[in-house]
Scaffold this active site. Sequence first.
Site, PDB file in Angstrom:
ATOM      1  N   LYS A 118       0.771 -45.761  48.152  1.00 53.25           N
ATOM      2  CA  LYS A 118       1.552 -44.652  47.612  1.00 53.25           C
ATOM      3  C   LYS A 118       0.919 -43.303  47.963  1.00 53.25           C
ATOM      4  O   LYS A 118       1.619 -42.336  48.246  1.00 53.25           O
ATOM      5  CB  LYS A 118       1.712 -44.796  46.085  1.00 53.25           C
ATOM      6  N   CYS A 136      12.272 -52.303  40.271  1.00 49.53           N
ATOM      7  CA  CYS A 136      13.732 -52.365  40.172  1.00 49.53           C
ATOM      8  C   CYS A 136      14.360 -53.213  41.274  1.00 49.53           C
ATOM      9  O   CYS A 136      15.549 -53.097  41.551  1.00 49.53           O
ATOM     10  CB  CYS A 136      14.329 -50.963  40.167  1.00 49.53           C
ATOM     11  N   HIS A 147      10.298 -44.482  49.697  1.00 49.49           N
ATOM     12  CA  HIS A 147      10.003 -45.642  48.850  1.00 49.49           C
ATOM     13  C   HIS A 147      11.143 -46.648  49.008  1.00 49.49           C
ATOM     14  O   HIS A 147      11.979 -46.797  48.118  1.00 49.49           O
ATOM     15  CB  HIS A 147       9.874 -45.162  47.397  1.00 49.49           C
ATOM     16  N   ARG A 170       0.549 -58.532  39.400  1.00 52.42           N
ATOM     17  CA  ARG A 170       0.991 -58.462  40.802  1.00 52.42           C
ATOM     18  C   ARG A 170       0.312 -59.519  41.667  1.00 52.42           C
ATOM     19  O   ARG A 170      -0.771 -60.009  41.336  1.00 52.42           O
ATOM     20  CB  ARG A 170       0.670 -57.080  41.376  1.00 52.42           C
ATOM     21  N   SER A 210      10.268 -48.108  41.022  1.00 45.81           N
ATOM     22  CA  SER A 210       9.284 -49.183  40.850  1.00 45.81           C
ATOM     23  C   SER A 210       9.810 -50.264  39.913  1.00 45.81           C
ATOM     24  O   SER A 210      10.400 -49.960  38.876  1.00 45.81           O
ATOM     25  CB  SER A 210       7.987 -48.607  40.285  1.00 45.81           C
ATOM     26  N   ARG A 231      -0.109 -47.767  37.764  1.00 47.38           N
ATOM     27  CA  ARG A 231      -0.309 -46.368  38.143  1.00 47.38           C
ATOM     28  C   ARG A 231      -0.340 -45.497  36.894  1.00 47.38           C
ATOM     29  O   ARG A 231       0.288 -45.809  35.887  1.00 47.38           O
ATOM     30  CB  ARG A 231       0.836 -45.908  39.054  1.00 47.38           C
TER      31      ARG A 231
END
Length: 606
Positions: free
Chosen positions: A224, A268, A244, A387, A266, A73
Amino acid sequence: MKVEELQHEGLKKWIQEAVALMQPEDVYVCDGSQQEYDAMIKKLVDSGMATPLNPQKRPGCYLFRSDPSDVARVENRTYIASKSQDDAGPTNNWLDPVELKKTMTDLYRGCMKGRHMYVIPFSMGPVGSNIAKIGVEITDSEYVVVNMHIMTRVGKKVLDVLGKNGEYVPCLHSVGKPLAAGESDNGKWPCAPLEKKYISHFPETREIWSYGSGYGGNALLGKKCLALRIASVIARDEGWLAEHMLILKITNPAGKSKYICAAFPSACGKTNLAMLVPTIPGWKVETVGDDIAWMKFGKDGRLYAINPEAGFFGVAPGTNMQSNPNAMRSIEKNTIFTNVGMTEDKDVWWEGIGYDAPGKLIDWKGNEWVQDKNNKAQEPAAHPNARFTAPARQCPVMAPEWEDPNGVPVDAILFGGRRPSIVPLVHEAKNWVHGVFMGSIVGSEITTAALDLKAGTIRRDPFAMLPFCGYHMGDYFKHWINIGKKTTEDKLPKIFFVNWFRKTADGKWLWPGYGENSRVLAWIFERCDGTGKAVDTPIGYMPTIDAIQRPEGVSEADMKELLAVDIEGWKKEIADIRENHYPKFGSKLPKELWDELDAIEKRLQK
Ligand code: GTP
Ligand code: SPV
Ligand code: MN
């Protein structure tokens, strides 16, 4: 499907306008079928954009390598274009919506030349459920189409629900790289340079316009952009929460279940916690969602959560059979990998996959790569934000109720982040407002999930929503406080703060994390059940030293450190919040939160 076949006049008109502006070669409306997915994949393989992986080892799996400038992002190119700048608040980039639409219309003009336009009708949440929201994404990226197929519910059934005049969120997307006559991408990932990228949200008109990036949350607009930035605005107006958060189901040895939502910034640990394999005997954890939760009140006055997504867009590095076996099993087949390394026999590899690279690899940039364990500075084979995109139904521990349109009743909400010091392993809020205070002060070491931030430094990321809240964060805090007033305290989820990321002076993890986090979840379960042992401290309730069973390899001294209140550290923390964090929100910072800050400061001084 053809545009002419559409029943919805408004939708048809919007598509025709987009066609006139963007000038694609042709337009195709997605029906969500397997044939469509396969045809799209074939196109991607034929063009050299996708590499089929080993059909024995990774059946139905494909590898993509994005442009090195388009790997995450881009927060500094993400905009909340509300009419008034004040509505976007101090934490969002704001541009005047009229100006921004002008700028972007110029960029969109002819942007799909030489490309196909795809229209993707999708549902966030089970199709037809009254909590689901419909979006329609227009894109020129086949990569987006196949990823949306996995991440959302796509196609005809969505159009049926939409009918002739149903509501949808229009989502415009282009990679921003028109092709000249006869030109092709030649297998190269198309995108625009950073200064031309725009990830824009128009909260009042509930529209999303994205240009110039093909990656993840910038391009898969249901995630998102819709399910958080636009949905948070809708949720504020309608009295619910778009967060989130992962959603998990935990069952104790006696067979009693509870549901826990957790907001971590993000990269985490949401996906990991959502799929955790408990190390404590007799306990079971199942997955409802791994990234986003929509929570609404049920008739009984409790909050119910649904996962609006249908797949996982998970961080690959660090995922292995020890840390997250359920994720590893979810990605055995039918999975899209982006920016991981590839072995000679066309399997995937990444840093932290649990074994050494088997021979020569092709790294995420497409170059030959040989592991050199003596070279600490070696560039990784997989991008740190590489990802996997995998269907949720492939996760062996999906809770049977994960698609229940009524959602699951939430017993506890956790906040957390990467905090090497000060913040203990777990503490519990005294009440809802104290819990909102905890959410408002979440801080975390920056990860690589966003392109333009300096990894390693700590930034405040309230409710893990800093990059995802579609309006003024001060109003968002107030909204959370108001949610607490809609029901009685006993029906509200209990709120906890966890930290799996404490480090020793020499930089080692103080807590083993992953499956061992089940020990903390068990205590949280017991607290919700009215049994877990706790002590009252200045920062909230904390487990007694014997309330959480010590994992192997964690000494008694470590455990004491993990569960201690670092009074001096917290005083500094409070001072930082008072001087640097809260003032940012000006008069919109709810008084209740200043009061919480004063109260905790007083308790620390005693
Ligand atoms: P987003 O998809 O960006 O929202 O990330 P996420 O919150 O789902 O994070 P994820 O579970 O993918 O974890 C990100 C990284 O943190 C991975 O490299 C994990 O291996 C690592 N991680 C997750 N849980 C733990 C933990 O309990 N302890 C430690 N030390 N690392 C963890
Ligand atoms: C995150 O950054 O929190 C993600 C990945 O979950 S993305 O979909 O790219 O936002
Ligand atoms: Mn996320």
